[in-house]
Design an enzyme around this catalytic site. Structure first.
Site, short mmCIF file in Angstrom:
data_model
loop_
_atom_site.label_atom_id
_atom_site.label_comp_id
_atom_site.label_asym_id
_atom_site.label_seq_id
_atom_site.Cartn_x
_atom_site.Cartn_y
_atom_site.Cartn_z
N SER A 54 0.77 -1.29 -0.02
CA SER A 54 0.01 0.06 -0.14
C SER A 54 0.76 1.19 -0.11
CB SER A 54 -0.91 -0.09 1.22
OG SER A 54 -1.76 0.80 1.25
N ARG A 105 -3.94 5.07 20.94
CA ARG A 105 -4.08 3.56 20.52
C ARG A 105 -2.81 2.96 20.17
NH1 ARG A 105 -4.41 3.30 14.99
NH2 ARG A 105 -4.84 1.23 15.24
N SER A 137 -0.60 1.23 17.51
CA SER A 137 -0.83 0.90 16.00
C SER A 137 -1.06 -0.60 15.73
CB SER A 137 0.44 1.41 15.35
OG SER A 137 0.49 0.84 14.05
C1 16G Z 1 -4.46 -0.45 7.57
C2 16G Z 1 -5.87 -0.64 7.47
C3 16G Z 1 -6.48 0.77 7.57
C4 16G Z 1 -6.09 1.41 8.94
C5 16G Z 1 -4.55 1.59 9.03
C6 16G Z 1 -4.36 1.93 10.61
C7 16G Z 1 -6.86 -2.09 6.28
C8 16G Z 1 -7.14 -2.57 4.65
N1 16G Z 1 -6.18 -0.99 6.09
O1 16G Z 1 -3.76 0.29 6.70
O2 16G Z 1 -7.75 0.79 7.51
O3 16G Z 1 -6.58 3.02 8.95
O4 16G Z 1 -3.96 0.11 8.99
O5 16G Z 1 -3.06 1.71 10.81
O6 16G Z 1 -7.63 -2.49 6.93
P1 16G Z 1 -2.31 1.87 12.17
O7 16G Z 1 -2.97 0.76 12.94
O8 16G Z 1 -0.99 1.57 12.12
O9 16G Z 1 -2.75 3.06 12.97
MG MG Z 2 -3.59 0.98 0.24
#
Ligand code: 16G
Ligand code: MG
Length: 551
Positions: free
Chosen positions: A68, A503, A505
């Site tokens: 991504s 929170r 990550s």
């Molecule tokens: C991932 C998630 C996205 C979320 C992000 C948070 C999917 C397909 N993608 O990219 O929705 O906003 O993680 O990242 O679920 P974090 O937990 O590191 O903050």
């Molecule tokens: Mg993406």
């Protein structure tokens, strides 16, 4: 019941040994880490996808190799369930166990245990469709994946180099082919034809949109957007920027949706390109996130993020439902996360039901399924709109009593075709935004003025163990470490319009702190003070103590 092809798996697995020092975890976004460490993981995911398909009676499972918006050296893999949705949660744990078996023998044992616990009938067929983004580590990882398919005996279809949402589309189209829920032709051509056809119908008779600049993040979105442009013809002129998918190091670098959202500024490459008042948007590296923005007459940057998209789209759909005379049959609702700007939540909640869920697409998607029409967007630009099967049938059967009702109904039906309902899709969302802007005759400024964002700040804190951080109430409150939430609450009270939450990550080894307040300087200060509290509670490396704005 047949057995696992033990000897075949063994010989393939020996060629894809697990690096002994590493632990892998199937997280919010599947497995995601340095591409160079993922060979064994991806090989095993090939086997796992086959087993998941057998478990579901030979229905086709999707595998997407992508990281991504992450830097180019990262890569990752995620599994897609038959309706084009994220992998069922219970299998995330199976995937983690299988990926971490230290040896080939341990892998065979783990697979055998999985077959038993998940009651997999090995005599069923295994069908998978797979694709990758443009990362340099992609081709080698795809060949590891294909070894996994050969090891188990999977009927695999190569989707090539494409976007994550197109892979989700293919999965659903393959599995619904020939049924009454048929999702479209199971090919890229089918996808582009479906989207562009619906778009043209939706803007027929309206003033043609001005050219739109798309920042393609130097990723797979560049080729997808170029193909889409040929299907759209002159119905929507597109200007593609950051389309370099061959130069090493440029993917997501100083461009793309994540850059725009986290830096809250224009990608430097667009500085001389974007004219005041002109619309532009950024995709991320696999084209499932979308950020819009524009410069005002004074050249000031304004960002239109996932929350602004939700506000624009939800209000439009509510209006169409009303115009169609379906208000009492079809209920529209919105799903957000704690990261949604407080001003967006206020704007939306005054108009329709709004629910807050934990971060991650699967949580939003499932909550949105509870509405007749569920609009979900994360502030980071990932989101879509779901129309329940029953709602789509209501549209098909409904007999409008006036020409105005009939027009609104047709728009709603065309929206069900325009929107990729399997997952957030930057290109489909972009067309959706363009439809609403065209219908409303809005430029960026009018859209932006739906509500004014509260200033906000996101900070990461490196701690020794992020697993000590536990939350409740859709991540808005910490329950562990004990006592920390009370201290945060006390701090927040001192800031006008203050809100802050903490929170762990799901994708990085850090704890995230979000804060908003009536003034930018106050939002910054609150974020760094809360970050300081977090650090003091669960400190790690003293050199990484968040220091900005701290006394
Ligand atoms: C991932 C998630 C996205 C979320 C992000 C948070 C999917 C397909 N993608 O990219 O929705 O906003 O993680 O990242 O679920 P974090 O937990 O590191 O903050
Ligand atoms: Mg993406």
């Amino acid at each position: 019941m047949s057995n696992l092809p033990i000897e075949n798996i063994r010989s393939f697995s020996d060629a894809h040994p697990k690096p002994s020092a590493l632990h892998f975890q199937y997280g919010t976004a599947g497995f995601r880490t340095l591409g160079s460490t993922l060979d064994s993981v991806i090989f095993r995911v090939g086997i796992l996808a086959g087993l998941r398909s057998k478990r579901l009676d030979g229905r086709t499972i999707g595998v997407m190799v992508t990281a991504s918006h992450n830097p180019e050296e990262d890569n990752g893999v995620k599994l897609v369930d038959p309706r084009g949705e994220m992998l069922e949660a219970s299998w995330e744990a199976h995937a983690t166990v299988v990926a971490n078996a230290p040896t080939t023998d341990a892998l065979l044992e783990a697979l055998d245990a999985l077959v038993k616990t998940a009651k997999i009938d090995l005599s069923k067929p295994a069908r998978v469709v797979y694709a990758r983004d443009t990362r340099p580590s992609g081709p080698a990882l795809i060949s590891a994946l294909e070894d996994g398919f050969k090891a188990l005996g999977v009927e695999a279809r190569d989707g090539g180099v494409t976007t994550t949402p197109i892979l989700h589309y293919l999965v659903k189209a393959i599995n619904t082919k020939g049924t009454k829920e048929s999702y479209g032709e199971d090919s890229e051509d089918g996808y582009y034809t479906k989207l562009s056809g619906a778009f043209k119908k939706l803007i027929a008779g309206k003033t043609k949109p001005d050219p739109l600049i798309i920042d393609c993040a130097n990723g797979v979105g560049a080729s997808a957007a170029a193909k889409l442009a040929t299907y759209l013809g002159d119905s929507l002129p597109l200007i593609l920027e950051n389309t370099d998918i061959t130069t090493p190091g440029v993917l997501n670098h100083a461009c793309g949706a994540d850059y725009v959202k986290t830096q809250q500024k224009l990608p430097p490459s667009l500085i001389d390109r974007l004219q005041p008042g002109q619309r532009a948007c950024s995709l991320d590296g696999d084209a499932d996130r979308l950020m819009y923005y524009y410069l005002d007459e004074r050249g000031q940057f304004h960002m239109l993020d996932g929350d602004k998209i939700a506000a624009l789209v939800a209000a439009f759909i509510v209006e169409l439902v009303k115009l169609a005379g379906l208000e009492s049959d079809v209920k529209v609702g919105v799903v957000q996360t704690a990261y949604a700007n407080g001003a967006s939540t206020k704007y939306l909640a005054e108009r329709l039901p709004v629910k807050c869920v934990p971060t991650g697409v699967k949580h939003l998607h499932h909550a949105a399924e509870h509405y007749d029409i569920g609009v979900y967007f994360e502030a980071n630009g990932h989101g879509t709109v779901l129309f329940s099967q029953q709602t789509q049938e209501t549209f098909a059967k409904y007999e409008p009593s006036t020409p105005a009702q009939s027009t609104a109904l047709n728009h709603l039906i065309n929206l069900t075709q325009l929107i990729n309902q399997t997952v957030g899709d930057a290109l489909s969302d972009m067309l959706l935004v363009e439809v609403v802007l065209t219908h409303k005759s809005y430029a960026g400024a009018e859209w932006n003025s739906l509500y004014a964002d509260l200033p906000n700040r996101l900070v990461k804190v490196v701690v020794s163990d992020r697993n000590t951080f536990k939350t409740e109430d859709a991540e808005r409150r910490l329950v562990s470490p004990p006592g920390l939430q009370a201290k945060i609450n006390e701090l927040v009270l001192r800031y006008e319009g203050g809100r802050s939450f903490v929170r762990p990550s799901g994708t990085e080894d850090v704890v995230r702190v979000y804060a908003e307040a009536a003034l930018k300087s106050q939002a910054d200060e609150l974020a760094f003070r809360v970050a300081g509290l977090v650090y003091d509670e669960a400190g790690g490396d003293p050199s990484k103590r968040p220091s900005e704005f701290l006394p």
